[in-house]
Structures are given as C-alpha cells and as structure tokens.
Design an enzyme around this catalytic site. Structure first.
Site, short mmCIF file in Angstrom:
data_model
loop_
_atom_site.label_atom_id
_atom_site.label_comp_id
_atom_site.label_asym_id
_atom_site.label_seq_id
_atom_site.Cartn_x
_atom_site.Cartn_y
_atom_site.Cartn_z
N HIS B 60 30.77 17.93 43.02
CA HIS B 60 29.73 17.67 44.01
C HIS B 60 30.22 18.20 45.35
CE1 HIS B 60 29.19 14.31 41.09
NE2 HIS B 60 27.91 14.46 41.35
N GLU B 223 23.38 14.54 29.00
CA GLU B 223 24.64 13.79 28.95
C GLU B 223 24.60 12.80 27.80
OE1 GLU B 223 26.39 12.32 32.56
OE2 GLU B 223 27.08 10.49 31.59
N ASP B 251 27.07 17.44 29.25
CA ASP B 251 28.03 16.44 29.72
C ASP B 251 28.48 15.61 28.54
OD1 ASP B 251 27.76 17.29 32.32
OD2 ASP B 251 26.87 15.45 33.07
N ASP B 263 30.49 5.92 30.55
CA ASP B 263 31.26 7.16 30.76
C ASP B 263 32.63 7.11 30.09
OD1 ASP B 263 29.28 8.50 32.15
OD2 ASP B 263 30.01 7.93 34.12
N ASP B 293 32.02 14.47 31.45
CA ASP B 293 31.56 13.67 32.59
C ASP B 293 31.84 12.20 32.28
OD1 ASP B 293 30.52 12.75 34.89
OD2 ASP B 293 28.45 13.29 34.48
#
Lengths: 390, 390, 390, 390
Positions: B60, B223, B251, B263, B293
C-alpha cells in the site's frame, strides 16, 4: 382467515403477489420426516389463493402434470387449470422445470457429467417451456438445484460454467425460434441439496449472464433465503441486479443465516432486512411479481398453510406502509437531506483537466476526520418506524 | 528457516511468490489487543524474503511512504527501496492504496456519502498509482475496506454501485492518459470492518466489471479468506473468473468459515480446498502472482513471522506436487476417463433441426437413474493423495 | 473394496468401528429429491460390514422393526438379526429411538406441547430400550431431532428444559427398575430439521446432565457435524466432555460449517480437525465405539456405499498413524517440551499464604511480552505430518 | 438526545440499565483503522449517562486506572470516581479485569502455556477484585478473550479446562478469604480475537461451573452477540441458564450471525430475537442488571455515541411494552391457552406402576398426526405486535 382484518394491509391482485403451487402445496416432508399434510390439488390452490387476494400462481412442470402422464392426461389437466384461472382471474406469470427431484439428475442437469442427462434436461425444459407459454407465463425461472458437487475431484468448475452456458444459450435460441414472448430468470443458491452449487450468489449469476449469446433475454430471480444462507445482505445484491437492469423476478421468504434452507414466511425473520428490501423495490417502482417461495412450518395443518399465505402478503403490505412512513418522516428527511448535501459534489467524470485539478486539490482532512455521520440516530429512527412507535 | 530442508518444496523466484509489506510487517494489533511485535523496515523485509526464495513484495502507498512524508522524504524512501530491489532481484509486481485506516474514510472512500471524501480517495489513488508505476508494478489492486454500511438507512446501494463505477472509470482514464502499463484488480469481501461491504463476493465484483467503460483493463483479485468467510467454495469462484479471463491476481491465505477475517497461513486451514485451488491454477498454467495476504499468529515473535512466510510458500509447493500426483494416478485417471466418456456427447449447439431432434429423443431413464458415479471412491483417493499415503 | 489394499490401514473389529443401519442403508432421499438407491436389508448390511472389518452396527428401533410390525414379526426379525450377529461376530453396541420421522412428533417428542405425544415418546423409548437390551447394547442414544421450535412464540424454552429432564429422569428410573446394564448418551444439534433445537451444542447438553436425578448414568454422544454446523471447534467440546468423564459415545463424520447437515465421510472435510479429534481420542486411550453417523453421497449406487464405509474406517486409521508420528517427531517433541517447561510452574492451589505471596510477586513483564511461542513452526510441522511429507 | 421524547420509553434508574466505560468510551479503532473519536473521561461518561437515565457503569480495571499508575494516582482516580458516583447517584454494579490487551496475554491469561502468565493473571485479577469491591460492585465478570488457540497443536484442551478451573477456584477462595460480598459471572465467546476460544457458548460455560469447588458463587454473563456469532438462539441459552439459577448478569447488544464481533446497538439487529429475550427476562421478573456491551458505529462522533446509548435503553423499553401487549392479546392468549390445554397432562414422574401403565397405554396416533399447531398464525400475530400494527 381466522379473523385477519380487511384493513389497509389487505392484499389484492394489483399488488402482484404470487405463490408457487409447490409452496402452499408443500406436504411437510423433510430430511428427517415424512409428509404431514395431504396434497392439495392445483385447482383448490388457485381458488383459495384467489380468495386471499393473490395475483397468480407459478409452477414447475411436474407440480401440475405428473411425469408419467399421457399426452391426453396432460391436456386435460392443463384445460382444467385454464378454466379455473379464467374463473378466478388468477394468472400464471412464471413457470419453471423440476430438474432436481428425479434420480436421473443426481449429478446435475445441465452440468451432469453424463451428456445424456444434459440432453434430457434440455428436452424436459423445452417441453416445460411450451407448457409455460401455453399457460400464459412471460417469465421462465431456472434454479439448478443439482448443479454442483460434493467433491471437487468429480468435475471441473470451468467445464460446469461452459456446460451451463451451452444449455442457456440453446434454450434462448429455442425461445427465439418459437417466437415465444418469454424471458429467463436465473436463480442462484450457495448450497443444498448439493454440497456446493455453481453460481452460488446473485453476483456470480449476474456475471455469468454477461457471457451469454443473448444476455438481453436473461436476468435474475434472486431469493431472500439463498443469499442469507451465505450471510450476505440480500438487498445489496438485489440493488446491484436492479441497477444493471437484471432484476426479472424475485423470491420472497425468510431465513436465518448459516443454516439449512428454511423457506420461512416472508418477514418472519430479519424484518429489518425485509423492510429495506421492500423499500428498494417500492422506491424503484419495480413492476415485477412479488413471488413467495416458502412454505408453512411442518407443525401446521391446512389451516396453517392458509395462515402462512395470508401472513406473507399482509407483512409485505405492512412493510410497504412503513416505507412510506420512513420516506415522509421529517427528522429522517432532514438527516438524509443533510447527508445528500455532503454528497452533492459534481460527478467525477474524467477529463485531463479535471484529473490535473483533482490531483492538486487541497482537502481539509482534519475537519473531515472529525465529522460524524449521525447514523446511530438515523438507524434508531428506522427501528422505531419498524417497531411502529413512530 | 529453523531447519526447513532445501528439498523439492524449496521456493525460488520462478514460483512467483509475493508478500505484502503489511503481511510480514503486521505487528499483531487486533480489536482487543496492542501490537506485540516491533515494526520491520521495508528494506529488511525485502532482504529477508529474497533470502527465503520469494519473487517480490507488494505494498500500500502508506506501507512504504508515511502519509505525512515530504516530497523529498518520499523520494529518498523510494530510492532506497529501489536500490534494495536491484540488489536482491526482488520485484514489486503489485501495489494498492490504503483507503481504510484514516478516519477520513470512516464512511467509505469511493462510496462515502461525503463527496469531498470521494474526491480525496481518487487523488490519493492517483498519487499511489504513480508510485506503483515508479516501482515497476503492472497490477493495481483495489480493496474497498470501508465501502459499505452498518445500516441500510444511510446509503442507497444503487448509489454506491454508481459511485464506485464512477471512481474506477475515472482511474482507468487516468491510467490511459498517463499511458501507464497497468491493470486493475478488484478485491471483494463480504464484511469487516464495515457491517456489510458492497460487492461482497467474486461474483458481485465480476458482474460489476462488465458495466465499466474499460472492462478489458479490469479484473479480479480474489482472496481465499474473503469468500470462505461467506462459506463459499473459493475454487469455484476463481474458476468462474478464470473462465471469463478475469483472474488478474490472487490473495492466498487461510480462514475458517463464518467468522472474523483470520488471514491465516496458506494451507493451514482447509487443506483440501487449498489443494483444489492449487490444482485449478496449475492445471490452467495460470501465470499470475501467488500473493500471500496473511500474517503470523499474534503469539509469534519475529522468528515466527519468517516461519510463517516460509511455511506459506512451502505448503503451496507441497500441494503443487500433490496435484501432479493426482493427475498421474492410474486409478484416478481411470475413473475420470470413464466419467469423461459419459460426458462425451456432442456439444449442445443450437440449430432448428437439432432442437427438433432433441425434443423427440428417447432416453433410457431407468438405466441412467440406476447408475452411480463413483465419487466416494474418487474422493477417498484424493484424500489419500492429500494425506500422503498414496 | 475395489482394490483398497490390505495394508497398515486395514480395519478390524479391535478398532471398534461401528455404523448405523440407517447410514449405509440411507437411500439418498433429500429435501429436493427422491431416493436413488434401493433399500439394503439389515442382514445384508451386517454381513457386508463384517467383511469390511467393522465391529458392529447400531440401530433405531424402526431401522430394524417396522412401526406396524406384529409382535411375532418383531420377534422373527430380531431372531434373524441375532443369528447373523452370531455368525459374523458383529455386535450391536448402541441403539436408539426414532422420535422424529412420524408426523406425531412434528412439534417434538419429549418437548411437544401435546402431553399425549410426550407420553407416547416415552412409551416408544421404553419399548426400544427393551429391544436394545435384547440385542446386547450397553449404550442408548437420544437425539431429539424434533425438540425445538420455528417460532419462540410457541413454547417456553424453560418448559422445554423441564419436560426433557422429566423424560430422561423417567427413563433412567425405567432402566434401573428393569436392572438393565445400559447407559444413556445424549446427542446435541443446533438446528435442522427444526429451526432451533434445544440443547444445541455439547456444552448445553453437558450442563443439562448435571441437573438430572441420575447424572452418573448419562453422558454425551457428540457428533462432528453437529458442532461444526455452528462453527465450533469439535475437539474442544469433546475434550471438555472427556475431562468431565462424560464422553460415552461419538458420531464421526464430516461437515462444512454454516450449512445444512451433510453427514459426509469422516475425514473428507477438515482433515486437520479430524486429526486433532483422533489425537484426542487416541492419546486419552478412550475405549468407546468409533461410530460413523454419515452416509454416501446421493450420486452413489451401492458400490459407492461400501466405498464410503471402507473409506471412513481407513481414514481414521491413517489419521491414527499420523498421531503416532506427531507424538514421535523429534522437532515437535522439542517444541512441546520447551512449552511445557514454561508451563511447569507449581499448581495454583489456594492458601492464604499463597494468595499473599502471589499478590506481591514481581513479574518480568517486558521479557514475557517479547517472547514468541513458535506456534507457526509447530503448526507447519503438524500440517506436513498431515500431508504426509514428514 | 436530539429530540427523543420523554415518553413511555424514557429510561430511569429503576430499569437497571448499565454501560461499560469501554462501550460509550470506545474510540472507534478497529483491525483496519485508527481511532476516530477522542477519549471521554470516566467522570464525563458517568455524568452523561446519569443524565440519560442509566443506573450505573461497569468497568475493567484499566478502563479506570492506567496500568502504570502509581498507588497514589490510583487512589486519587478512585476517589474522584466515587465522588461523581455519589453526586449523580450512579452505581458500579459490576467490574472485570482486562486480561487481553497486554501482549503478555498473547497466549492466554489463565490458560497461557507460560505458568508465569497464569500467575500474573491471577495477581492482576485479585487486585482488580479489590478495586471492584472498593467501588461497591457485587458482581465480577470474567471474559477470557485470549483463552484459546489458533492451532490445536499448541495446547491440550483438557489442560486448558483444568488451568481455567484452577484459576476460578483460586479466586473464589480469595473472595471468601477476604469476606467479599461478590459473585462471579463467566462470559463465553466462540472466537475472536483467538481462532477458537475455550468454553465457546453459554452451554459450555454452564457445564464448566458444575465442576468448580464453589459452584454456588459462580454463574453466567451471556452476551447476545457471542452466541449469535455461532448462529445459536440466544434466548434458549439464557433460558437454560435461568432455569438452572445461573443467570447472574447479561450483556445486551446486536450482531449478525456468522461474522466478526459487531457489538451493535441492542435491538438494531434481529429485533424478533431481542423481543423474545426481553420477554424471557421480564416474564421471569429477573432482577439483574441490563448491561449494554456494545458501542457506537465507527462513523459517529460523540453525539452519535450518546444517540447510541439513548437508543439502546429506549429500544429495550419499547420491547418491554410489546411483551406486555403480547401477554395481554386476547387471540394470542386463546391460542396459547389451547396449546397449554394439550400440554396439560400429568407430570411424568416415575413409579413402577406408572411405568407399566404407560408402556401399555393406547394412543390415538392418527388423530395426533393430523392435528396442526397453529404456529404460523401465532407467529404472524407476534410479528404484528413487534411491527406495531396490533
């Protein structure tokens, strides 16, 4: 109906409420139990629903015509239904095919690994489309109850997409060739009866439509319970379909998230979600059918079935009245007006100059960071309208 | 990594494994607890991941450049990273914008009710796109962490769709105007941190792409954890995107269904689902980045972070080897060959003649009803390959 | 079994694997579809399972004896089964009552609002207990499939608790009066077929047992799928029951969280969860029956049923071997040994002096805050054992 | 509060509404975003809530006294709060310990693998108990936010049960030794922030209590959101605790099932579930505190926080009024009376004679099979009361 008053919430045909023959006709069989109610004939269902204020009934091919009926029997059954429709003023706005009960479809219909099954599913659907048109339906629903897998070892999901597309394309061509005035509405579901179904949500099905040969003929039939099984906000999905011009039909019912397909009476679970769904449909002046795809609890006898049907329509009308009340509430109008004023910047349409200007713009971030949005108050007002104390 | 052997499962850059700076750099803060690990500098992350066999890092804007950095600081930071990339051979194949941490985005970025916020989000993204291109990224991801609501009273979901479209169209034009070689990958998520996020699944986001001005520039970044939060079969969604030519990035991580965004390390939950995902990607010879991710458990110190990173890649390679073993297994080949033979009917392409013939065809339904598909055996063989006893 | 080798994972009676007659005998009916397989007689099931290495079969009263059988028919059926048991060496270690299929139980059995139903359910259970004892069962299972509600308006949940207690107390007295050597195992489930079932998890049922007149006679029969439907960690619940001396029986199968009751082949979903369950049972040297309460996919014919049965047992044995491998792995032993050393403080037993000392103790919190626990590495090693690469 | 009328739904201290300092004081930090609101001092919170009609506030030790405060600072802070309590008439009926924020607890507090942490957690709790008693609290809550695992390889769940029991037993003895008039209320949660928490539901925690040395001192603090995260019917769990005499405290809020812990305003989600919960508490004349463990949306500024607090209490009172209306509704009374008549058989108390009689009794099963229960009508009436149209 055991004393339900003829008041402001009394349904009439103009409200476009419909029921499936299979919904009020559901005998209460489930995975762990036998039927609890005797069958009700299609004729009796039509007559009773007409008396309750419904607009019409919908049906699977085999809800009306037994799979093993002769051509003559079929024609007699259809004529009898047509006579009852004429007598009651009821319509058959939508029809569909049962592609899930027969063991022949145990590995899918349009996506079975067996090409004979895929062909047979097409044939069964072509014949059912003929029936639908004969009964005056303008909408044809596809729910692929067996289009899925228990183990991903069995089938390529890309093949499944291709097979399903092949089938829908074929049937679009059939409708065009026959010059039928009929559109298709595809109904997604995440799972049950298969472990995982292909095209599990409104989104997946909507995306699929864009890949068809005749996407203009095809839209969605979203069902409240199906997206809620996956814990999704149903009204968001419906809004996306509506915004894309693809809300062709809708299945109203109730469901608790994260469990088996319950098909509860509309509004009996998550009335807040039901309110925002009705708000979406009514604010958009959506003209489609309000179809109830649900059934009475298994605890009920036939009286309970009609209580269920009457309650479904009545709750929709109660919520519709609350939508008007929300839209007219002065404090809510004030809050929404203030929010709209914040949002009232120019549309973000690209030009090179606009891009340059925007890239250089200075924003008063500390001020924006501090500001609240007043959503707790707004939501509390909403709940008080929903609860009838405002 | 604490004794992980340099064996057949040792990652190298050709495997295209990438990590976000924010993943290995995650300090272990959560809603109920403070950070447990000191920050690791981007430089240290790149060097360490290079040593572990990764291909690159993703970021990011604010992972690299603090929000309040001066232009000179920004340039110094970028130069230092570029030097480390050059020294290590690591790449930055993907970048993205943080549009969720700053309180300014508390009601959304591209879909905030405040038009100033919508404009600022565009500005921040344009600048971050410049940074991405400067670092050599060819893919730009959009995860709209705040694009949603807690109460549907606050915002029209149709407006939200329109605002989001406006933003993506604007940014496509920006990329075209700047002649950047950059594609967009949109990342759906059903909820968290907002109550409900717009475009909650792969399907919803894929459908949205078809409504853009430049759909060819835009694809998906699905993801694992996000679709699994909604209990969906992730590989089905990815397959649909892949079949539509829209799988631009992915992801990888792990998640238990129906709960907060975990995650977890790829493959550490639902290894069967992970196996079929790897199978899908490898069988399709998909050339995109295998991006992790995810982050280490909050119980870990820095050593645990690197164990986590090494384990993520290693498990992918273990599963990849199992895919080859599955594809080569004689009994599995036999079963799948037999199934394919059943499915080997002609494609169902429409012609008037074909329609007529199909409608009249006779099927031996009793025989088809009786036949089993052998999926229990097939799945057991799959599990035995997965468990390493075959 | 279609080539499954006679290897280290070959079941034999000493492994205590059992199946319900209703599991391998499941004809594949579901809420949306008709049966796909012809019935298999109890005799044929016993013979076939004996050949596969099972220890015994379990049954509901009506799995064996039709509800409308005469006393003479019943006795003939029982004698035939006993003869087959004797011939094959198979046992009937557990039996139960069907209190859910008959429409009479549509509002519950022990918790029906109709007191006649509550009485009839007791009568049916007393008779079924006699049958169980006649067949040599030492364990009697209660699954209250209809003990719940669709609407909380219908029934006080406190009354339901009292009615259920009354029933179990009554039946305990019956067993004591008859001097039967029989214990009860209660089986919780969160929902389906009722909207919500009372005593939805292991925990709720375990808590209930402490309120009975003869808690020592009553324990739990937890089922993998049931707790996983609610997204709970099954092995934690089983561990709590085991620690409390209340794990009397267990139902092994597979399930994806947050959906309908799937009753999949044990180990075919969430093999990591299955591994930790087997580890719990084997490490504790638990002596109960490993009962498979599951059924073949509806895609299967009879061959698929036996593949399913063989695979269930085989996967358990594969996982059991992995448990031994985990327990013997030097690196895992090292990590767990180090953790145990951290945990090796004195037990926290109260005394006034101990309380004073503890209240004044100084802890090196900064050091403890910094330390990691190495769980990423430990979990990666676990996954590698599970995947068979270690 | 921005125009909420002083009507029948205006809270006052007699309603026993309480808030945690951490609830209205929540600054809006979440896993993906920074705080959005400045802190509000405990003093200001107490004063404001007093003005809104609350009965009291509850607190974690560190909500009031910073972890690093000196003894003198602590005493000054406590005195100031006591002065404000005296001035406003507000109470502190409940207190608790923060055993989850500090990285020292990253692997658990009472169930950490590190015995020093287990000891430190006891020490911190003993000190916090002293504070609680000093502030006049009669109830002490335990929420074990870190008592769980991400991987089952890390910890034996049986050890965790034993460690947790050891801690609660120790603290019971401490309270007895100090002659404190204090009871314990244990709060279950299925997951978050740990992957899986031990004692995940009301049921598991209730069962655990029976295994303690002083079970009479210990009950439950169930939280709406926590059981709903697992999709369970909250009012059923609360009813079981109530029936067992173990409902010591309650946490009211709102939650959508199957997702992250939302802590929404009470009644803003699932108002039907909230209605049945209020009905349970009010019908039982339960005397405990109605504690709101929730917080304002992150979109809000401080005004939104007070809107949230006012709305929480107001909605409870709205629902309480609906409970009275339900209980007084003639048609509902008629239906429930009829059902009660069916249920009005003699209690099923064992005697040998009774057993013999029951075993021989003849039931008119066909008649019972035919009868419906009228629950659709009953539920529709309930919904109409909830929606305020009846």
């Amino acid at each position: 109906m055991s004393g339900i008053p003829q008041d402001a919430f009394t349904p009439s045909p103009e409200h476009h409420f419909t029921f499936g023959l299979w919904t009020v006709g559901n005998p209460g069989r489930d995975p762990f139990g036998d039927p609890v109610r005797p069958p009700i004939s299609p004729i009796a269902i039509v007559e009773k629903l007409a008396g309750l204020g419904a607009y019409g009934v919908n049906l699977h091919d085999n809800d009306l015509v037994p799979a093993d009926a002769s051509a003559a029997e079929r024609d007699r059954i259809v004529r009898e239904l047509q006579a009852t429709l004429a007598a009651t003023g009821m319509k058959v706005p939508m029809a569909t095919t049962n592609l899930f009960s027969d063991p022949v479809f145990r590995d899918g219909a349009f996506t079975s690994n067996d090409s004979r099954v895929r062909s047979y599913a097409l044939q069964k659907t072509m014949r059912a489309i003929d029936l639908a048109v004969e009964l005056g339906a303008g909408m044809y629903v596809f729910w692929g109850g067996r289009e899925g897998v228990e183990t991903n070892a069995a089938k390529s999901p890309q093949d499944a997409v291709k097979w399903f597309r092949e089938a829908i394309n074929f049937l679009c061509e059939y409708v065009r060739a026959e010059r039928y005035d009929l559109r298709f509405a595809l109904e997604p579901k995440p799972n049950e009866p298969r472990g995982d179904l292909f095209f599990p949500t409104i989104g997946h099905m909507l995306a699929f439509i864009y890949t068809l040969d005749h996407p203009e003929m095809v839209g969605l039939n979203p069902e409240v319970a199906h997206d809620q099984m996956a814990g999704l906000d149903f009204s968001h999905g419906v809004a996306q379909a509506l915004e894309a011009g693809k809300l062709f039909h809708i299945d109203l019912n109730g469901q608790k998230p994260g469990r088996f397909d319950q098909d509860l009476r509309f509004g009996s679970e998550d009335p807040k979600g039901a309110f925002f769904l009705v708000k979406l449909l009514e604010d958009a002046a959506w003209t489609g059918m309000r179809h109830f795809d649900s059934h009475a609890y298994r605890t009920e006898d036939e009286q309970g079935v009609w209580d269920f049907a009457a309650g479904s329509m009545r709750t929709y009308l109660i919520l519709k009245e609350k939508v008007a009340r929300f839209n007219d509430d002065p404090e809510i109008r004030q809050i929404l007006g203030d929010l709209r004023a914040r949002g009232a910047g120019p549309r973000l349409t690209w030009s090179a100059e606009r891009g340059r200007a925007l890239k250089a713009e200075r924003f008063d971030l500390p001020a924006i960071r501090r500001q609240g949005y007043g959503y707790e108050r707004l939501d509390q007002l909403t709940m008080e309208i929903l609860l009838g104390v405002r």
